[in-house]
Structures are given as structure tokens and as C-alpha cells.
Design a protein around this motif. Structure first.
Motif, short mmCIF file in Angstrom:
data_model
loop_
_atom_site.label_atom_id
_atom_site.label_comp_id
_atom_site.label_asym_id
_atom_site.label_seq_id
_atom_site.Cartn_x
_atom_site.Cartn_y
_atom_site.Cartn_z
N ASN A 175 -15.14 1.88 54.95
CA ASN A 175 -13.90 2.65 54.89
C ASN A 175 -12.78 1.83 54.26
N ALA A 176 -12.66 0.56 54.66
CA ALA A 176 -11.61 -0.30 54.12
C ALA A 176 -11.82 -0.53 52.63
N VAL A 177 -13.08 -0.73 52.22
CA VAL A 177 -13.37 -0.99 50.80
C VAL A 177 -13.08 0.27 49.96
N LEU A 197 -17.76 -2.38 41.30
CA LEU A 197 -17.51 -1.49 40.16
C LEU A 197 -18.23 -1.95 38.90
N SER A 244 -2.38 2.36 42.42
CA SER A 244 -1.23 1.48 42.19
C SER A 244 -1.17 1.03 40.74
N ILE A 245 -2.31 0.66 40.19
CA ILE A 245 -2.32 0.16 38.81
C ILE A 245 -1.96 1.29 37.84
N LYS A 252 -11.00 2.72 50.60
CA LYS A 252 -9.55 2.94 50.52
C LYS A 252 -8.86 1.88 49.66
N THR A 253 -9.43 0.68 49.62
CA THR A 253 -8.86 -0.37 48.77
C THR A 253 -9.09 -0.05 47.29
N VAL A 254 -10.29 0.44 46.97
CA VAL A 254 -10.57 0.85 45.58
C VAL A 254 -9.57 1.94 45.18
N GLU A 255 -9.45 2.96 46.03
CA GLU A 255 -8.54 4.07 45.73
C GLU A 255 -7.09 3.60 45.59
N GLY A 256 -6.65 2.80 46.57
CA GLY A 256 -5.26 2.33 46.58
C GLY A 256 -4.95 1.44 45.38
N THR A 257 -5.88 0.55 45.05
CA THR A 257 -5.65 -0.37 43.92
C THR A 257 -5.61 0.41 42.61
N ALA A 258 -6.56 1.32 42.43
CA ALA A 258 -6.60 2.11 41.19
C ALA A 258 -5.32 2.94 41.06
N LEU A 306 -12.59 6.41 35.83
CA LEU A 306 -12.21 6.16 37.23
C LEU A 306 -12.38 7.40 38.09
#
Lengths: 334, 334
Positions: free
Chosen positions: A229-231, A214, A241-242, A233-239, A275
Motif C-alpha cells: 500500500n505504501a509503495v 518501474l 508531484s512531478i 501510494k508513493t508511486v502515485e504521489g511521486t508521479a 504512466l
């Protein structure tokens, strides 16, 4: 005139959001023609008719929980399948859907077809960076497994996309790895590194770590489909969640936090805007004979508009045609 | 008395932060004894001497840019190597360092040694969830490649850790995959899924997508080292980018944003606290004959204290001893 086949029935807010996005795009771009595939009565309800839009009626559609390959084979008159077939048969130049991702990938592969010389098309999206420039990443999960040769093709395709569609001269191409040194990674990464280093047509900047994505460390990031795919979804999930935590911190923070929020609203909105990369359009299944673009399932009219704009740019820049030429030359020279 | 060997020279703020964290831990936990390896004069400058702490002087240390395996072999008197050797030779029960991660992994593997029956120790950390419970994930990058058999062992080890160290009864174990359905993933994931389903000693809850990790979808997440590393770094990078953007949005937001920030300070601090998982301690290279724990390179005294607390819990719960028994039974029955 650029002819775009649109699946009017895919996505959480179909057909309303789809048709409203189409209305906006037709009003702004005079060089596009839209074919809307789906339930005619429902589509008409939202459509602002012009001579550049037509409806191709069908009762059938693919649901979000349908098994992708099976759905494409059995639901031959589904709106998504008809839209893909229009491209295959030369009646349209590109296809767009906000429906079942797996089914659209299958329709892309089996109906629209691969570019000669491309082994495995990859899913490409433009993701946000803090400087607002964004970066393109592929494969984001069209494949569960990839070889170094696939990754090599993604580097070339991704560079083509960044240059032609996003207008970046000499895009910096990075390989997602578990460290920046040349020696890092598993055999797949090491083999890919050597291929990218030897590829004259791209500007390879070496290995890139996920921590830096980022920060705009490269314009194009190459990954295998599983990790990509994992990365993603991790960006999406982390954003998410925060942002969710921020909201609940404000709600639980009493009157002080609420007053603070009122004053900070504009600043928070500008954060959300950085974002939000729906402006960049949808995910492209890249490596096919025509643009096949997946808008997010939760797309609103604005996202659909952005995705049509993206498809239009892909057609305008002839990025697919250029890719076809590039890979056919490669094939011949081998 | 639990004897912990501490590398006083590793990390960005060594030896100050290390020694101050040790001071705090010694004051609170009366059942631990600390051996500090490093520069005696520098250590003494910060140390609150007690009868439960000793200094083992050495001039040599491993730098953050040293090539790991080489450094371990050549710098035989480095503080990290001496600390690991103390465990190997039975003079200490566990080793802790905030230094070069690769070197600590190498010291763990080659000096402390693997548990009999464990093929490839994995790096485990407790990561934050929005509900504050956290989850344990491994492998976070000790290996660039893993087999299904390794992942199977990580599931058992991770479950052991969550139960014994974090006190979670019947930890929910999930397999990181590119979709939740049983049929998802590459051959590695499919093979692992079958092994975990057949493993009676764990509570396997199936495939888990990266998007759900911070929502507390499982207590233990099993991943191969390459993907686990990418996911961990993506969480860190995304969180840092968003917090950075929030800061710059406030700075650029003029007087309104600044007033808002003053009112919202406490709420934002509580957000930061949820995201900060340094309270959970460091990363454990799990599968070795003793706890080998890596504190973050940027650790302050508080993080070092938390990591010592974590090592103490690992020793108290005898999680390594139980793992040794578990895997030796497995070996015998095969």
C-alpha cells in the motif's frame, strides 16, 4: 454469455461514467451481459439499451466515507451489496465497482467469499513500467498484516493472474525486499523467500528493491499489504508531484517555456500515456470465488470500459476457476 | 573549532569529489577542521592545503560490496573505520563517508556507539517537497524491523533534527500509515499512534499516507525501517523513471520535441532542481553519540560540500548533545 454485475452508483462520476463505460463495452463485446445496480431513472438517462443489459433498481448506496464493514452489514440494499449478492447467488459471474474500496473488500470477503484454501485474499493491480509491459503487484492493502504463508499464496495467485489474464508465459515473480541478496529483510521476508524458492509452480527471481519496480524487473511483485500500500501510494504521489511540478515550471517559465511546451506537447502526452495504467483495468481482490474488481474512484467512461474488458478476460481465461482447482489440490495433499 | 573526520576513499568518485568538496567547505567555513582518512598521495593530488586540514594515511579501505559487519571487524585500518575511531576517541566530533552504507551503519553502532537510552538508531534524510521546504523521514532502513518504542524515539529524534538543524519551529510529526484515520494500520502503527499522541514534547499531526509525502503534509515522517526503505527507494525509482521517460519522449519526439526542449530547458532545469535534494546533505544515522553522516555514493564535490555544511549545522546546533540530555532524563525518570 459472461454476466457482470456492475455497481452503477460508486465512484466520483457515477452513474454517468459507469453507464457510458458499460455502453462502450456492450457495443464491442458481444459475449457479455451487464446487470446495472442503482437508481433506475438516473441510469436510464445515460444507458443505450440493448437486450444484454438490465437495471436492478435500488435507492440505497454506500458512500465513500461510510465505515466499510458496517456499511455492508447495515445497507443490505446498497447497489454494491446487491451486485455482490448476485454473484454469491449465481445470477452473475463477476462484480465491478468504482465505489468505497474498503466496502468492496468487505463485500468480497463476506458476500462473495474466499476460495477454499486461500487464507487472505490480496488486492492486485497492474502498474506501469517504462517499457510499457507493466507488472502485477499484490497485496496492495487488502490486509494491514500478512504472514509468510499469505505471501506465498500471493506469489502463486499473482503468477496465475499474469499468465492467464496478461498472457505472460512463465511470469517472473519477485519478492519486494530491502535488498536483493538472499539474506536480506526481516523474518517475514526471509521465511517467504524460502517458501518461494521451494515453490515449483512459479518462476521465482528472488528479492527485488522498490527502486527497480518501474524498470520491469519482474512481472509479479509480492509484498505484504502494509508495504504494498505504501509503495503504490508513493508511486502515485511521486508521479503526480512531478507532473504537477512540470506544469508549474512551464507556467512560471514565461514565454520561452510556453513556446517550448507547444512544440513538446505530443512528447509530453506520450509520457503521460506510459504512466497512465488505467488501460490495465482496476484492482482485483484476488483469492475470492469470483472476480471482484475495483475501478478507480475517479474513473471516466474509458477506465470503466477497460475494467469491464479486464473482468471479461478474467472470466474468459477462467483464472479464478483455475485458482480454485490449484488451491483445492494443495489442501487435499496436505 | 569543529573537527570533522572524513573518509576520503568512499563513494563512486573518491577521492577526487570528496577532497574537492572538502576544499570548498574549508574555504567557506572558518570554524571547521577536516581530517582526511585515506591514500595520502591521491588525496594530496586534489587537496588545497590549509592549516585546518590534515591527512591520516591508510592503504586499507572498505569496498561497496564488502559484507558490512565483517568489513568493520576485519579491516581495522580502513579509512572509514579510522575516521569512526577518531570520533570514538575524542579526536574528532563527527564522521562523514560516501562509502558502503551498511558498513558505515555498523561503524556508527559498534565504534561510535549509541546514545544511552536510544534502543535502535535510525537513518534520517531530508527529502524534497513540491514547495521546496522538504521533510525529514526516519527510519529509512537502518533496521529491518522496529517496535513501537523505536518509532516513538524516531518521532522525538526527528522532531529534534527538524527543529535544530533545519530551523523549523514546532515541527509537524506524522506517522506513515495506510490511511489517515486514527484506527488505521497494523498493531505496530496503532501502538505507535497512542505513544505519539501521549508524547508532549512533539507536535504530532496524526497518520499520513505515502501519497501526500511530497506535498509537505508534515515536517517529520516516522516509519519502520522496512517501509521507510521501500518508500525512499520508490520515490527515487519513480522520479528517475519519469525523468528518463521524459528524456526519451524528447529524443523520440522528432524535431518538434527537440525545438520544444530548447525553449523549455530552463523550466525543466528548475524541475530537476526541486527534485534534487542533495543540497540538504546526506543521511544521518541518528541516535549515536556523534553525527555519523552518509553522503550519497554518487556524490560530486557539491554534494560533499552540502554534507559537510549539514554536519557543521548539526555540531553548531548541538542536536546530538541535546538528544543525549533528553534521553538521559527519560531514562532517569523511568
Amino acid at each position: 454469455m459472461k454476466k457482470i454485475a456492475v455497481d452503477a452508483m460508486g465512484g466520483d462520476h457515477a452513474p454517468k461514467a459507469i453507464v457510458e463505460g458499460v455502453n462502450q463495452a456492450l457495443a464491442i463485446f458481444s459475449d457479455i451481459e451487464i446487470q446495472l445496480y442503482g437508481d433506475e431513472a438516473k441510469i436510464k438517462h445515460y444507458l443505450t439499451a440493448t437486450e444484454r443489459v438490465s437495471i436492478i433498481h435500488t435507492d440505497e448506496k454506500i458512500n465513500s466515507d461510510d465505515e466499510p464493514a458496517k456499511a455492508i452489514r447495515r445497507k443490505k440494499n446498497a447497489s454494491m451489496v446487491l451486485a455482490a449478492r448476485a454473484v454469491k447467488e449465481g445470477r452473475a459471474d463477476a462484480v465491478l465497482s468504482a465505489g468505497n474500496t474498503g466496502a468492496l473488500l468487505a463485500a468480497g470477503l463476506f458476500v462473495v467469499g474466499r476460495i477454499k484454501g486461500i487464507e487472505r485474499p490480496g488486492l492486485l493491480s497492474t502498474l506501469p513500467t517504462v517499457d510499457g509491459q507493466g507488472f502485477d503487484m499484490l497485496d496492495l492493502g487488502a490486509n494491514a498484516e500478512n504472514t509468510a504463508s499469505h505471501l506465498h499464496q500471493y506469489a502463486v495467485l499473482g503468477s496465475f493472474y499474469a499468465e492467464n489474464v496478461r498472457g505472460i508465459a512463465k511470469p517472473r515473480v519477485g519478492l519486494l525486499n530491502n535488498g536483493t541478496e538472499e539474506s536480506k529483510g526481516d523474518p517475514l521476508r526471509k521465511e517467504t523467500y524460502a517458501l518461494l524458492l521451494a515453490e515449483d509452480s512459479i518462476h521465482f527471481v528472488g528479492n527485488v528493491e522498490a527502486r527497480e519496480l518501474l524498470n520491469g524487473v519482474a512481472d509479479v511483485i509480492v509484498a505484504d499489504g502494509f508495504t504494498g500500500n505504501a509503495v503504490l501510494k508513493t508511486v502515485e504521489g511521486t508521479a503526480m508531484s512531478i507532473m504537477g511540478q512540470l506544469k508549474s515550471a512551464i507556467e512560471k517559465g514565461g514565454w520561452k517555456a510556453k513556446i517550448g511546451y507547444l512544440f513538446m506537447k505530443d512528447a509530453l502526452r506520450s509520457l503521460k500515456k506510459t504512466l497512465d495504467y488505467s488501460d490495465a483495468g482496476g484492482a482485483v481482490l484476488f483469492g475470492l470465488n469470483a472476480p471482484v474488481v475495483k475501478a478507480h474512484g475517479s474513473s471516466d467512461a474509458k477506465s470503466i470500459f477497460s475494467t469491464i474488458k479486464q473482468v471479461r478476460t478474467m472470466l474468459d481465461s477462467q483464472v479464478v476457476k483455475k485458482s480454485v482447482e490449484k488451491f483445492s489440490i494443495k489442501e487435499d495433499s496436505q
